[in-house]
Design an enzyme around this catalytic site. Structure first.
Site, short mmCIF file in Angstrom:
data_model
loop_
_atom_site.label_atom_id
_atom_site.label_comp_id
_atom_site.label_asym_id
_atom_site.label_seq_id
_atom_site.Cartn_x
_atom_site.Cartn_y
_atom_site.Cartn_z
N LYS A 1 0.99 -1.18 -0.07
CA LYS A 1 0.06 -0.15 0.03
C LYS A 1 0.99 1.28 -0.06
CE LYS A 1 -4.21 1.47 2.03
NZ LYS A 1 -5.52 0.98 2.81
N GLU B 1 -20.33 -4.40 8.65
CA GLU B 1 -21.32 -3.70 9.29
C GLU B 1 -22.56 -4.53 10.00
OE1 GLU B 1 -19.83 -2.58 6.47
OE2 GLU B 1 -18.78 -0.97 6.87
N ARG C 1 -26.00 -0.72 5.59
CA ARG C 1 -25.77 -2.17 5.40
C ARG C 1 -26.47 -3.02 6.45
NH1 ARG C 1 -20.76 -3.88 2.30
NH2 ARG C 1 -21.45 -2.97 0.53
C1 LIG Z 1 -19.13 -0.94 3.59
C2 LIG Z 1 -17.93 -0.12 3.85
N1 LIG Z 1 -17.33 0.15 5.22
C3 LIG Z 1 -16.26 0.68 5.53
C4 LIG Z 1 -15.62 1.25 4.12
C5 LIG Z 1 -14.36 2.34 4.43
N2 LIG Z 1 -13.34 1.75 3.61
C6 LIG Z 1 -12.90 2.27 2.42
S1 LIG Z 1 -11.56 1.48 2.02
C7 LIG Z 1 -11.51 0.67 3.28
C8 LIG Z 1 -10.28 -0.36 3.45
C9 LIG Z 1 -10.11 -1.24 2.29
O1 LIG Z 1 -9.21 -2.09 2.46
P1 LIG Z 1 -8.81 -3.32 1.32
O2 LIG Z 1 -10.30 -3.82 0.67
O3 LIG Z 1 -7.72 -4.11 1.82
O4 LIG Z 1 -8.32 -2.54 0.11
P2 LIG Z 1 -6.86 -1.37 0.38
O5 LIG Z 1 -7.40 -0.05 0.49
O6 LIG Z 1 -6.06 -2.22 1.17
O7 LIG Z 1 -6.37 -1.49 -1.30
C10 LIG Z 1 -12.41 0.90 4.30
C11 LIG Z 1 -12.59 0.29 5.61
C12 LIG Z 1 -16.23 1.45 2.85
N3 LIG Z 1 -15.87 1.79 1.83
N4 LIG Z 1 -17.40 0.31 2.65
#
Ligand SMILES: Cc1ncc(C[n+]2csc(CCOP(=O)(O)OP(=O)(O)O)c2C)c(N)n1
Length: 630
Positions: A282, A376, A404
């Site tokens: 990342k 969620e 959700r």
């Molecule tokens: C339903 C929901 N909950 C929380 C989020 C907030 N959120 C956005 S990106 C993220 C982390 C995603 O991590 P990952 O899937 O591993 O992707 P990366 O950013 O590491 O590439 C979160 C918690 C969201 N977008 N949607």
């Protein structure tokens, strides 16, 4: 020096680049993203992590004929740059500019508008199923992060994919990070795969062996396959993906274009569910984002040389003149204070520890802090269980993500009348993240839940008072508050009482009933009106449900013009419930509702959007004048 990227404005242009130069293209895109996002802010770290993958996908696949789904979509900057949006990229997240997430209205290369996590495999599988029903031939790819993969919907989709056996490619982008480090058994499982080099070496050797035996290949292959299964069971604790019906490939280096290209090319025509596990970093290529990926997950403008935050005057990001705490910070501080006095308080977050202000709580009370991952629905169900055992769970969550959990709110919490506190951050318009992240629906969807109490805070101090009240309440109770901060409304102290509002101004010409974040601009409106000789009562409603029926009735005996102001959709919202109430009482009052229209609202600075939708002081005063003169 001219760059290769200058010649690329579409995937067709990219396909003309010799394969050996794809790494260079990726480097140029990475620099382009850093330069551009340093000016606009945005989701930097995740986008930097998938640059090579994006280049290779657009090199190999024929988008938009082939569908590429980006889960959440916050990592789609390289995709946007390669699909015709490079020249406009400096407008990212600006009003009228490029959206920060995939947006189907922006480009044919974005099959859906998205921003919530864990949806990509479901949609991709649906597309694959429809493709086959229509006898069409094209590929469907879903790119999903390790944290998003742990969301329930992604599991449901994997499970169904294994059953349908459609031609579907899932690329698992594993950087071991959510916004903060990924947590949970899935994260540990993936980590074990990555750190099982013995298995991977043996697998390679077995494959090599099979290739070298020409005549008895099939029998040997079967034997080798058996051996492989045995080895897997021996060396990998669980073969989750294969057991779910996917061919698993990986883990491979997600920053090596040659490896990515060779692997994806080899498996893309297998015509069965395939999962390619790639390992990425990342923030790749930008030291500050690599070192602190959580700080560069979503970031404002910064200096590309030093990584320091840049404050742009007029951007809405300038430091608060009186160093006001944000609602999030006020919540974070207050919950720590309350938890110090009440050991029953536990805090629950769905992968948003920092965003919801729970970092301090997680340090002070680690055993009472629960990050459930991007889950969620589970967060709410889990809180129900804690409440059944007499704990006082506080679920800290953004308004948009609580959507959700609607059935869990209904079935697991409200039907049982359980005491769970919902601290709903980012209620109303969030600004630059746009329609997937705005939270205008919660008043409407919460008000329809039986037993649920719904409060809205006018300023940070009131949020603290409401939190204290909510923790002491018995039953489901929610507090909504907006992104950012609001200057203290300067009201005299008046304790929070269930269903009671607060009179801030007393005037005979009209009553402005304002909810939460709309109290402050309504006071401003009353000041403007006052200068023009119009005397208004201003009520801080405090409760959207149950609301202050006795005060509103009392007011209606003296005043017959009501302006009701809320930062939520008008349909089914606070004001519409008041209309229903007056109607049930046969009250003949003139009511005007101010709120957000029942539609998806674009991205742009929060204050600009509020003004545009008539929810700041001046337009509220204008609406009031029209009402008074009607
Ligand atoms: C339903 C929901 N909950 C929380 C989020 C907030 N959120 C956005 S990106 C993220 C982390 C995603 O991590 P990952 O899937 O591993 O992707 P990366 O950013 O590491 O590439 C979160 C918690 C969201 N977008 N949607």
């Amino acid at each position: 020096m001219s760059k290769i990227l200058d010649t690329i404005n579409s995937p067709q242009d990219l396909k003309k680049v010799p394969q050996e130069n794809l790494g260079l293209v990726a480097e140029e895109i990475r620099q382009f993203i850093i330069d551009s996002v340093s000016g606009t802010g945005g989701h930097l770290a995740s986008s930097l992590g998938v640059v090579e993958l994006t280049v290779v996908l657009h090199y190999l696949f024929q988008a938009p004929r082939d569908f590429i789904f980006w889960d959440v979509g916050h990592q789609s900057y390289a995709h946007k740059i390669l699909t015709g949006r490079k020249n406009n990229f400096k407008s990212l997240r600006q009003l009228g500019g490029i959206s920060g997430f995939p947006n189907k209205y922006e480009s044919p290369y974005d099959p859906v508008t998205c921003g919530h996590s864990s949806t990509s495999i479901s949609t991709a599988l649906g597309v694959a199923a429809a493709r086959d029903l229509n006898n069409q031939k094209h590929k469907v790819v879903a790119v999903i992060g390790d944290a998003a993969l742990a969301g329930g919907m992604a599991f449901e989709a994997l499970n169904h994919s294994g059953h349908l056996k459609k031609d579907l490619i899932v690329i698992l982008n594993d950087n071991e990070m959510s916004i903060s480090p990924s947590i949970g058994a899935m994260a540990k499982y993936l980590n074990r795969i990555i750190s099982a080099p013995v298995y991977n070496r043996v697998r390679k050797e077995v494959e090599g062996l099979v290739k070298r035996i020409p005549r008895y290949g099939f029998r040997v292959y079967r034997a080798a396959k058996k051996l492989e299964e045995g080895l897997k069971n021996l060396l990998i604790p669980g073969i989750l993906f294969e057991e779910l019906g996917f061919r698993y490939f990986g883990p491979i280096d997600g920053h090596n274009t040659d490896v990515l290209l060779a692997t994806i090319k080899n498996v893309k025509d297998l015509n069965e569910p395939v999962l390619i596990h790639i390992i990425t970093k990342k923030g790749k290529g930008f030291k500050y984002a690599e070192d602190t990926p959580d700080k560069f997950h979503g970031v404002g403008p910064f200096c590309a040389q030093t990584g320091e935050k840049v404050v742009q005057m007029g951007s809405g990001l300038e430091p608060d003149p009186i160093c006001r705490q944000s609602f999030t910070e006020a919540f974070g501080e207050k919950i720590v204070e309350l938890a110090g006095q009440n050991e029953k308080i536990v805090a629950v977050t769905a992968a948003m520890c920092d965003g919801t202000g729970l970092t301090e709580f997680s340090k002070e009370f680690p055993s009472r802090f629960f990050d459930v991952g991007i889950a969620e629905q589970h967060a709410v169900g889990f809180a129900a269980g804690m409440s059944l055992k007499g704990m006082a769970p506080v679920v800290a969550i953004y308004s948009t993500f609580l959507q959700r959990s609607y059935d869990q709110l209904m079935h697991d919490i409200a039907l049982q009348n359980l005491h769970v506190v919902f601290a709903i951050d980012r209620a109303g318009l969030v600004g630059e993240d746009g329609p997937t992240h705005h939270g205008p629906f919660d008043i409407a969807y919460l008000s329809s839940v039986p037993n649920m109490v719904v409060m809205a805070s006018a300023d940070q101090k009131e949020l603290c008072d409401m939190l204290e009240f909510a923790v002491g309440h018995n039953g489901p109770i929610a507090i909504r508050y907006p992104r950012g901060s609001i200057a203290p409304i300067g009201a005299a102290k008046q304790d929070i009482q269930l269903g009671k509002s607060q009179i801030l101004r007393d005037g005979k010409d009209l009553a402005i009933i304002a909810l939460g974040s709309m109290v402050s601009p309504s006071i401003q409106a009353a000041d403007i009106l006052g200068k023009e000789g119009i005397k208004s009562s201003v009520i801080n409603a405090r409760f959207a449900k149950p609301f202050d029926t006795s005060l509103f009735l009392d007011l209606s005996n003296r005043i017959n013009k009501f302006l009701i102001v809320e930062e939520g959709i008008v349909q089914g919202g606070f004001g519409s419930n008041i209309i229903e109430f007056f109607h049930s009482q046969n009250k003949d009052v003139k009511i005007k509702l101010l709120g957000l229209p029942g539609m998806f609202i674009e991205h742009g600075p929060r204050d600009v959007l509020l003004e545009r939708y008539g929810l700041s002081g001046r337009p509220i005063a204008e609406s009031a004048k029209t009402l008074v003169s009607s």
